[in-house]
Design a protein around this motif. Structure first.
Motif, PDB file in Angstrom:
ATOM      1  N   GLY A  44       0.796  -1.211   0.000  1.00  0.00           N
ATOM      2  CA  GLY A  44       0.000   0.000   0.000  1.00  0.00           C
ATOM      3  C   GLY A  44       0.834   1.270   0.000  1.00  0.00           C
ATOM      4  N   GLU A  45       0.172   2.380  -0.259  1.00  0.00           N
ATOM      5  CA  GLU A  45       0.795   3.699  -0.296  1.00  0.00           C
ATOM      6  C   GLU A  45       0.569   4.488   0.994  1.00  0.00           C
ATOM      7  N   ASN A 241      -4.285  14.488   0.821  1.00  0.00           N
ATOM      8  CA  ASN A 241      -5.008  15.343  -0.112  1.00  0.00           C
ATOM      9  C   ASN A 241      -4.564  15.062  -1.556  1.00  0.00           C
ATOM     10  N   GLY A 242      -5.489  14.618  -2.357  1.00  0.00           N
ATOM     11  CA  GLY A 242      -5.208  14.320  -3.763  1.00  0.00           C
ATOM     12  C   GLY A 242      -4.590  12.973  -4.025  1.00  0.00           C
ATOM     13  N   ALA A 243      -4.297  12.204  -2.985  1.00  0.00           N
ATOM     14  CA  ALA A 243      -3.573  10.939  -3.174  1.00  0.00           C
ATOM     15  C   ALA A 243      -4.382   9.898  -3.935  1.00  0.00           C
ATOM     16  N   GLY A 247      -8.269   7.256  -8.709  1.00  0.00           N
ATOM     17  CA  GLY A 247      -9.373   6.310  -8.599  1.00  0.00           C
ATOM     18  C   GLY A 247      -8.982   4.915  -8.193  1.00  0.00           C
ATOM     19  N   TRP A 248     -10.030   4.098  -7.993  1.00  0.00           N
ATOM     20  CA  TRP A 248      -9.798   2.767  -7.434  1.00  0.00           C
ATOM     21  C   TRP A 248      -9.257   1.769  -8.451  1.00  0.00           C
ATOM     22  N   ASP A 249      -9.528   1.963  -9.744  1.00  0.00           N
ATOM     23  CA  ASP A 249      -8.954   1.042 -10.728  1.00  0.00           C
ATOM     24  C   ASP A 249      -7.436   1.186 -10.793  1.00  0.00           C
ATOM     25  N   ALA A 250      -6.971   2.431 -10.810  1.00  0.00           N
ATOM     26  CA  ALA A 250      -5.527   2.667 -10.824  1.00  0.00           C
ATOM     27  C   ALA A 250      -4.878   2.197  -9.535  1.00  0.00           C
ATOM     28  N   LEU A 251      -5.562   2.389  -8.407  1.00  0.00           N
ATOM     29  CA  LEU A 251      -5.005   1.969  -7.122  1.00  0.00           C
ATOM     30  C   LEU A 251      -4.844   0.459  -7.075  1.00  0.00           C
ATOM     31  N   ARG A 252      -5.827  -0.251  -7.565  1.00  0.00           N
ATOM     32  CA  ARG A 252      -5.752  -1.712  -7.539  1.00  0.00           C
ATOM     33  C   ARG A 252      -4.570  -2.200  -8.369  1.00  0.00           C
ATOM     34  N   ASN A 293     -13.387  10.281   0.517  1.00  0.00           N
ATOM     35  CA  ASN A 293     -13.670   9.184   1.448  1.00  0.00           C
ATOM     36  C   ASN A 293     -12.439   8.307   1.653  1.00  0.00           C
ATOM     37  N   MET A 294     -11.747   8.007   0.565  1.00  0.00           N
ATOM     38  CA  MET A 294     -10.552   7.164   0.681  1.00  0.00           C
ATOM     39  C   MET A 294      -9.446   7.890   1.436  1.00  0.00           C
TER      40      MET A 294
END
Length: 549
Positions: A44-45, A241-243, A247-252, A293-294
């Motif tokens: 994780g980041e 902020n902005g992290a 979106g969630w597709d890129a994060l996955r 929210n994330m």
């Protein structure tokens, strides 16, 4: 002592911790609704330097499992038994007297025992009408200091000398309902109260107190975070902020790639799986709201790590660090839930009567009640499918970090891919403490531990691999699974059986039930027999579900 829990070979390379004057302190740290890959050391980041350091000096497990949700997981963690056999057949029920908690088992072995944080193993009953229930949850009326649950089931009456924390499962992190010190309700909190900091503070106070005694201690540190509602301190939120604007597709995808780099997963064994929310980020109409929210979820995890850093510093300052084994884990995967508020355990107002906003435009404060919901839950549980509640790995897989000064130097920082389960924690702790598992306790007959459970010490200090295949069972709200070796038969809540070969498909993407009908019958029979043995009603024959697209 029962030889089942003491394997001399597993201890041959270790300092003799079984000696009465050198028993280790034992600390179990459990967080609530953590994503499998949230921590830096799991891909994780989120900024988690303290947990990353524990992992770098200790062990990380990639195949460790819980019970898919808070109550069943905590029941197995504390008793070593499957939850159905100790009264936890659903949510908000009490542990029965046919089991012992780790704290009860260790008191007889000369340990001080303490708990901080969330219990959620006592019968939680509402008042009976919505108006009074909301007034109770919001501290506007204590109803004559009405107990939060049967007092005899509180942690202080299940083996813990001290407990500072909550009895119920859901809290306002800035002003929690059901906060107690042992049996005494704590009805007032400071204006700067935050649940994670409180749990950390009380843990540090207890370490200070116990450092003055000769006895070893067992501490169960059960953070309420990052369970919804998404509440965090402004300074922690600002870090992110902005992290998550991509979106969630890129994060996955980013987390998956990072897990490969860290040798946590092998793409040949763990194929990339789609986000089960079926919500492409490109189609989201309010990306800023979702990103915010994330950011709060990340801030909550960050604050936990800060607290663990303070706990580590206190252990070092008191000279207890080297002889304390720390085990960190989560009670289930990240949550896809997004319930309405104003019902049962979900408050709709503050103590002063201010209205709390469900899915507020700007999350994080006490006046908000937000969730990461299924889009982010499907991302932070990378590399797995699904989330909390389900018996797929997205619901039942937890990161497990084990840190101890007695881990051989050659193994420090390593990754262990052997399977384990919360039912293994009781025999592990018994072996560490040279404690016996009782046949009776307080006049009650105590059920034996499951045949499937084992001490983890051979993996921590010995050969690092199991001798033979492991077998595990799961059931929660009709979701169910059985695993034997690398074969896992799994069903979603309300769904049919699916078969996965984990040796080549640890992310459970390719249902091979049609190719291996005999294996399906074999595992289904095993699960049915287990289900009957723990008092479950075996479902009627259910057809296989469609293959994964």
């Amino acid at each position: 002592m029962n030889k089942k829990y003491l394997t001399v070979a597993a201890l041959s390379s270790m300092i003799a911790v079984a000696q009465a004057d050198d028993k280790p302190n034992i600390m179990l740290i459990v967080v609530d609704d953590l994503g499998y890959s949230d921590l830096g050391c799991y891909g994780g980041e989120i900024n988690t330097p303290n947990l990353d350091q524990l992992a770098g000096e200790g062990l990380r497990f990639t195949q460790f499992f819980n019970g898919a949700r808070s109550c069943p997981s905590r029941a197995s963690l504390l008793t070593g038994c499957y939850p159905h056999t100790v009264g936890i057949t659903g949510m908000g029920l009490s542990l029965t007297d046919n089991c012992v908690t780790i704290a009860e088992a260790l008191k007889g072995a000369g340990y001080n025992t303490a708990m901080t944080g969330k219990w959620h193993l006592s019968l939680t009953q509402g008042i009976g009408n919505q108006a009074d229930q909301m007034a109770w949850l919001s501290h506007q009326n204590t109803f004559g200091n009405r107990p939060f649950a049967p007092v005899e089931t509180y942690p202080c009456n299940r083996g813990f000398d001290e407990h500072f924390g909550t009895i119920w499962g859901v809290v306002n992190h800035f002003d929690p309902f059901s906060l107690v010190h042992n049996t005494e309700a704590i009805n007032e909190v400071s204006s700067d109260f935050y649940s994670t900091d409180y749990i950390t503070d009380k843990t540090i106070d207890l370490i200070d107190s116990y450092s003055e005694e000769d006895k070893p201690f067992f501490m169960y540190v059960a953070y309420n975070a990052p369970h919804w509602p998404l509440h965090a301190k402004p300074a922690d939120i600002a870090k992110y902020n902005g992290a998550y604007d991509a979106g969630w597709d890129a994060l996955r995808q980013t987390r998956y790639n990072r897990m490969v780099e860290l040798d946590l997963i092998d793409p040949a064994q763990t194929p990339f799986a789609a986000n089960e929310s079926n919500r492409p980020w490109a189609n989201e109409t309010d990306k800023a709201f979702q990103s915010d929210n994330m950011e709060v979820h990340a801030a909550m995890v960050d604050c936990i790590d800060q607290g663990i850093g303070r706990i580590i510093a206190k252990l070092k300052a008191t000279g207890k660090y080297d002889n304390t084994i720390i085990m960190f884990m989560s009670d289930n995967g990240a949550s896809s839930e997004n319930y309405t508020i104003g019902d049962f355990d979900r408050h709709d107002r503050t103590r002063s009567g201010q209205t709390v906003v469900h899915n507020a435009a700007v999350p994080g404060s006490e006046l908000t009640y937000n969730y990461i919901a299924n889009g982010w839950a499907g991302a932070v549980n990378t590399p797995f499918r699904y989330w909390k509640r389900e018996s797929f790995h997205g619901g039942i897989a937890t990161p497990l970090i084990v840190h101890w000064n007695n881990i051989p130097a050659a193994k420090q920082g390593s990754v262990n891919h052997q399977p384990g389960h919360f039912i293994d924690l009781m025999p592990t702790v018994l072996e560490l403490a040279d404690a016996s598992y009782p046949a009776t306790y307080n006049g009650n007959a105590i059920q034996p531990l499951p045949a499937e459970s084992r001490s983890l010490l051979p993996l921590i200090s010995g050969e690092g691999v199991w001798n033979g295949e492991r077998t595990f069972f799961w059931e929660h709200e009709t979701g169910r699974a059985v695993r034997v070796g690398d074969w896992k038969l799994t069903a979603l809540t309300g769904g049919g059986w699916q078969l996965f070969n984990l040796a080549v498909d640890y992310s459970e993407t390719n249902n091979v039930a049609a190719e291996y009908p005999a294996r399906v019958r074999e595992l289904k029979t095993l699960w049915n027999n287990w289900a009957e043995s723990v008092g479950l009603t075996v479902p009627a024959e259910i057809p296989d579900t469609d293959v994964y697209p």
